[in-house]
Enzyme design. Structure first.
Site, PDB file in Angstrom:
ATOM      1  N   HIS A 364       0.603  -0.641  -0.378  1.00 43.78           N
ATOM      2  CA  HIS A 364       0.093  -0.013  -0.070  1.00 43.78           C
ATOM      3  C   HIS A 364       1.030   0.693   0.078  1.00 43.78           C
ATOM      4  CE1 HIS A 364      -3.988  -1.383   0.226  1.00 43.78           C
ATOM      5  NE2 HIS A 364      -3.688  -2.730   1.062  1.00 43.78           N
ATOM      6  N   LYS A 552      -9.549  13.720   3.942  1.00 49.23           N
ATOM      7  CA  LYS A 552      -8.341  12.590   4.255  1.00 49.23           C
ATOM      8  C   LYS A 552      -7.683  12.338   5.425  1.00 49.23           C
ATOM      9  CE  LYS A 552      -7.154  13.702   0.319  1.00 49.23           C
ATOM     10  NZ  LYS A 552      -7.431  12.399  -0.571  1.00 49.23           N
ATOM     11  N   ARG A 553      -5.844  11.568   5.240  1.00 46.50           N
ATOM     12  CA  ARG A 553      -5.910  11.250   6.619  1.00 46.50           C
ATOM     13  C   ARG A 553      -4.648  12.945   6.090  1.00 46.50           C
ATOM     14  NH1 ARG A 553      -0.882   8.478   5.991  1.00 46.50           N
ATOM     15  NH2 ARG A 553      -1.283   7.645   4.363  1.00 46.50           N
ATOM     16  N   LYS A 558      -0.284  14.114   1.821  1.00 42.63           N
ATOM     17  CA  LYS A 558      -1.562  14.332   0.611  1.00 42.63           C
ATOM     18  C   LYS A 558      -1.371  16.391  -0.404  1.00 42.63           C
ATOM     19  CE  LYS A 558      -3.257  10.653   3.022  1.00 42.63           C
ATOM     20  NZ  LYS A 558      -3.744   9.663   1.887  1.00 42.63           N
ATOM     21  N   THR A 660      -9.285   5.846  -2.156  1.00 39.69           N
ATOM     22  CA  THR A 660     -10.529   5.485  -2.795  1.00 39.69           C
ATOM     23  C   THR A 660     -11.851   6.570  -2.446  1.00 39.69           C
ATOM     24  OG1 THR A 660     -10.392   4.387  -0.184  1.00 39.69           O
ATOM     25  CG2 THR A 660     -10.096   3.214  -2.425  1.00 39.69           C
ATOM     26  N   LYS A 664     -15.435   8.012  -4.036  1.00 45.18           N
ATOM     27  CA  LYS A 664     -16.962   7.804  -4.062  1.00 45.18           C
ATOM     28  C   LYS A 664     -17.270   9.267  -3.958  1.00 45.18           C
ATOM     29  CE  LYS A 664     -14.492   5.488   0.044  1.00 45.18           C
ATOM     30  NZ  LYS A 664     -13.656   5.315   1.885  1.00 45.18           N
TER      31      LYS A 664
END
Length: 808
Positions: A364, A552-553, A558, A660, A664
């Protein structure tokens, strides 16, 4: 309700109608009219658990009767969210139960609110595992997930004056109704101790002695698929000591109370909390114990299950596939070797053959710092027998590598499982698994090109790709009834079972009637979400503004701080040009930072500070709003996804394995604003170039710039907007300064925020321009919905079954 087709009452409703008042009376001595929402939740959940338990038993019996292969999915986390709503919808009971409750003036939506999100996961890794349990049941594959029954989740996030405060996530009081205890299946797990080696009749034996024992007791959580006879099980292990050892009792009797109780406290804490902070030795020690408990208990249970059916382990690899979700469950590999060698008397080569045909591994991450490694001395101290097996695996592996590498010792050392006094868990997974897969096309290619390039050259047949998928019904059928109804009216209801049916929606991309209805659906969702946020957080947001969403985290790669720099630039522009035309926009953030990740916490505080300063300016606040929603979880996601306009997926190219959340959001018609990273590339393929907004460097360009030498200070000097935003961080925002964030960007910028800033600004301008053309925007949104079917978890687990687990 979602589907417009006429429906017969579900045959399960007869049981539910009979059991509902009876159980309320038996458990709480109340009638349905007298019952509290919490009592109704408890009784309904109990009934659904009984239904799923019966279905599961029938399904398992059928699987065993035909000798079917079983999937065991090991993951350190499963981000399950709430169970009552998703199981009711998957059992197709929602309409009937809503009607039954209405007869007693009970509101079903209020009942759903009584359930806490299960504290069993944190981010995308855990949500993927949860989606796969749903999909495995829906597609009819016999599956069981394994994890730990954390008494407390990672934490409940509170934002106070911009600072993340970590509170205990005490979810079990409301969530335990979903757990079925199985004490008869408890497993002993042995820690510490020493090894005794001896020969007996020309056979070499190793015995683990003087160990500490922890009892792992399983609790089962059932997961229904949609429109299927199958039910998945998530088996969760709770750790307890069996009582005082003789040594501890002796210490206690001698008055050494603290030392006598210390070992019990440590062992009892194994299942206490998800991901204890591991930036100190005690935290690392506890994490290792967690991982070994998960692996030892799960492998022991798998072996017991298999032996009960077949009475031999000779056919284990033919009847069982064990899947390792990231490296946390890696110790399952040497644990199965231990059982085969020590408990069953297999020779090494035969045991290794069984192991390597049984395990598969999903990677991952491509970031070196995130590839898990353990200190040799810690492994040796906590799990000495496992340590000796890992060393033997490595010795034999390196011997094979030397022969295959033409006795290139440098390359063999590079590929070694044990090097620099560290055990490299991902390397162990690659060495011991018959399949290694990434989770998007780009990610899988990077694995082969760089992360595991040597291993790929050694065993190219192992390496595969399975792009991630989501349990899409949760974010569409359950969470977006208006869009589900529009889809049902236009393409029929088959899409609820088969995500590929969504592609049929594309034929309406030029139908203005449908496009206007789609815009109305989004407006309804934005109003509903605005009301939800007002009730939940007391924050007002404008449903007529663009909802630009990054959830998100919180991690530097990110690049939430890239988003924040863009907002600071917009804010500065509006301060200087208060009457300039500006499309109102609401930036919505939600993210948790790891407790020990200081810079991530500072980025949260900076976003909060920007939001506060903008809020205090009434002229600008009407055009620009920033909202940081605390305690991001599955339930919040279910409310937010239908309302989002823009999906921010802005990681540095080559860093995000897949993602992911992007799936969504596109499913609900949001337009992706992103880099060519992770699943964004495949989203682009699915929706077409005109229906996604891409910016920034590609992975090869990132690598080239790194090789050439990246100097962020040059961008500060070359772009006044960058310099101004960073200076604001130093100077202060809403009375707070952020020198660490500013210096990180100016001096290091490890994820090249500044290099992509100008491209990001242009992309933001373009996506706003698209939004203002309402028919163009509706068409883009429609194409995203139509293209989302490929990202179904049903598709993903079917690819695993076909190409990796080899199920019929």
């Amino acid at each position: 309700m979602a589907a417009s087709k006429a429906k017969k009452q579900n045959p399960l409703m007869a049981k539910i109608r009979e059991d509902f008042p009876r159980k309320l009376q038996a458990l709480f001595n109340v009638t349905p009219e007298e019952a509290s929402d919490k009592q109704v939740y408890h009784v309904l959940s109990t009934i659904i658990v009984e239904i799923l338990g019966e279905k599961r038993q029938k399904f398992v019996n059928k699987t065993h009767s035909v000798g079917g292969k079983q999937i065991y999915y090991l993951s350190m986390e499963f981000l399950m969210g709430r169970s009552l709503k998703t199981n009711i919808y998957n059992l197709e009971l929602a309409d009937d139960i809503r009607a039954m409750l209405k007869e007693h003036t009970i509101n079903m939506d209020r009942i759903f609110e009584q359930e806490p999100d299960a504290g069993l996961g944190n981010g995308g890794l855990g949500r993927l595992a949860a989606c796969y349990l749903d999909a495995l049941a829906t597609t009819g594959f016999p599956a069981m997930g394994y994890s730990i029954l954390y008494e407390f989740g990672i934490f409940r996030q509170k934002i106070e004056d911009g600072m993340q405060i970590e509170l205990a996530d005490d979810w079990l009081p409301g969530g335990s109704v979903w757990l079925v205890p199985r004490p008869e299946l408890a497993i002993e797990v042995h820690l510490e101790g020493s090894l005794q080696e001896y020969w007996d009749n020309h056979h070499f034996h190793v015995s683990h002695v003087n160990y500490n024992t922890v009892i792992a007791t399983p609790y089962d959580m059932y997961v229904s698929g949609y429109d299927t006879d199958a039910v998945s099980v998530l088996r969760l292990w709770s750790a307890k000591t069996p009582g005082f050892s003789s040594a501890a009792m002796k210490e206690f009797s001698e008055g050494h109370f603290a030392s006598a109780l210390a070992q019990d406290a440590l062992d009892n804490s194994i299942s206490k909390i998800l991901y204890p902070n591991d930036n100190h030795l005690d935290g690392k020690n506890l994490r290792l114990r967690q991982q070994y408990l998960l692996c030892a208990a799960s492998i022991g249970d798998i072996v017991n299950n298999h032996m009960a059916v077949y009475g031999t382990l000779e056919n284990l690899a033919d009847k069982v596939s064990i899947h390792i979700n990231d490296t946390h469950p890696t110790l399952a590999i040497p644990e199965l070797m231990r059982i085969l060698l020590d408990d069953c008397g297999y020779k090494w080569d035969k045991a290794w053959d069984i192991v390597t045909r049984t395990f598969a591994y999903t990677n991952h991450t491509v970031m070196a710092e995130a590839l898990e490694k353990w200190d040799v001395s810690l492994i040796k101290q906590v799990i000495p027998r496992i340590f000796s097996i890992i060393i033997e695996i490595n010795n034999r592996y390196c011997q094979t590598l030397m022969e295959r590498n033409g006795y290139d010792s440098e390359k063999t050392t590079r590929m070694s499982i044990v090097k620099d006094n560290m055990i490299h868990m991902a390397t162990l997974c690659v060495a011991a698994s018959h399949s290694v897969n990434g989770v998007s096309k780009l990610h899988s290619q990077i694995i082969k090109d760089s992360v595991f390039h040597d291993e790929y050259e050694f065993s190219p047949e192992k390496f595969k790709n399975v792009t991630n998928g989501i349990a899409y019904r949760r974010w569409l059928y359950q969470s977006n009834p208006a869009l589900t109804q529009l889809l049902s009216d236009t393409i029929g209801t088959k899409f609820i079972k088969d995500g590929a049916e969504l592609e049929k929606f594309r034929k309406f991309e030029n139908d203005e009637t449908v496009l206007n209805k789609l815009l109305d659906v989004k407006k309804q969702s934005k109003i509903a979400f605005s009301n939800y946020v007002l009730d939940r957080d007391g924050i007002e947001i404008d449903p007529d503004s663009i909802f630009d969403v990054q959830v998100k985290r919180l991690h530097e790669y990110k690049r939430q701080h890239l988003n924040a720099m863009n907002i600071l630039t917009d804010y500065a522009y509006l301060m200087n040009n208060p009457d300039a035309p500006f499309t109102p926009k609401t930036y919505i953030f939600a993210a948790k930072a790891a407790p020990g990740y200081y810079l991530a916490k500072q980025i949260i505080k900076m976003i909060w500070a920007i939001s506060e300063e903008v809020r205090k300016n009434p002229n600008i606040h009407n055009k620009l709003r920033i909202v940081f929603l605390e305690n991001y979880c599955v339930t919040l996601s279910e409310h937010l996804m239908p309302a989002a306009d823009i999906s921010e997926q802005i990681s540095t190219a080559g860093t995000e394995a897949s993602g992911t959340g992007c799936m969504k959001l596109m499913l609900n018609g949001a337009i992706t604003l992103g880099t060519l990273d992770g699943a964004n590339i495949e989203i682009k393929d699915a929706v077409g170039d005109d229906n996604i907004v891409i910016f920034g460097m590609t992975t090869p360009e990132v690598n080239e710039l790194k090789a050439r030498g990246y100097y962020p200070i040059d961008y500060c000097h070359g772009d006044g907007r960058i310099n101004d935003a960073i200076e604001r961080m130093y100077r202060g925002i809403n009375g707070c300064t952020f020198p660490e964030v500013a210096s990180s960007l100016k001096e290091r910028d490890p994820y090249m925020v500044l290099a992509d800033f100008d491209s990001y600004r242009k992309a933001q301008a373009y996506i706003t321009e698209c939004y203002n053309d309402r028919m163009k925007w509706a068409k883009m949104s429609l194409n995203n919905i139509a293209g989302a079917g490929i990202f179904s978890a049903d598709r993903a687990v079917t690819e695993y079954a076909d190409n990796i687990w080899h199920l019929r």
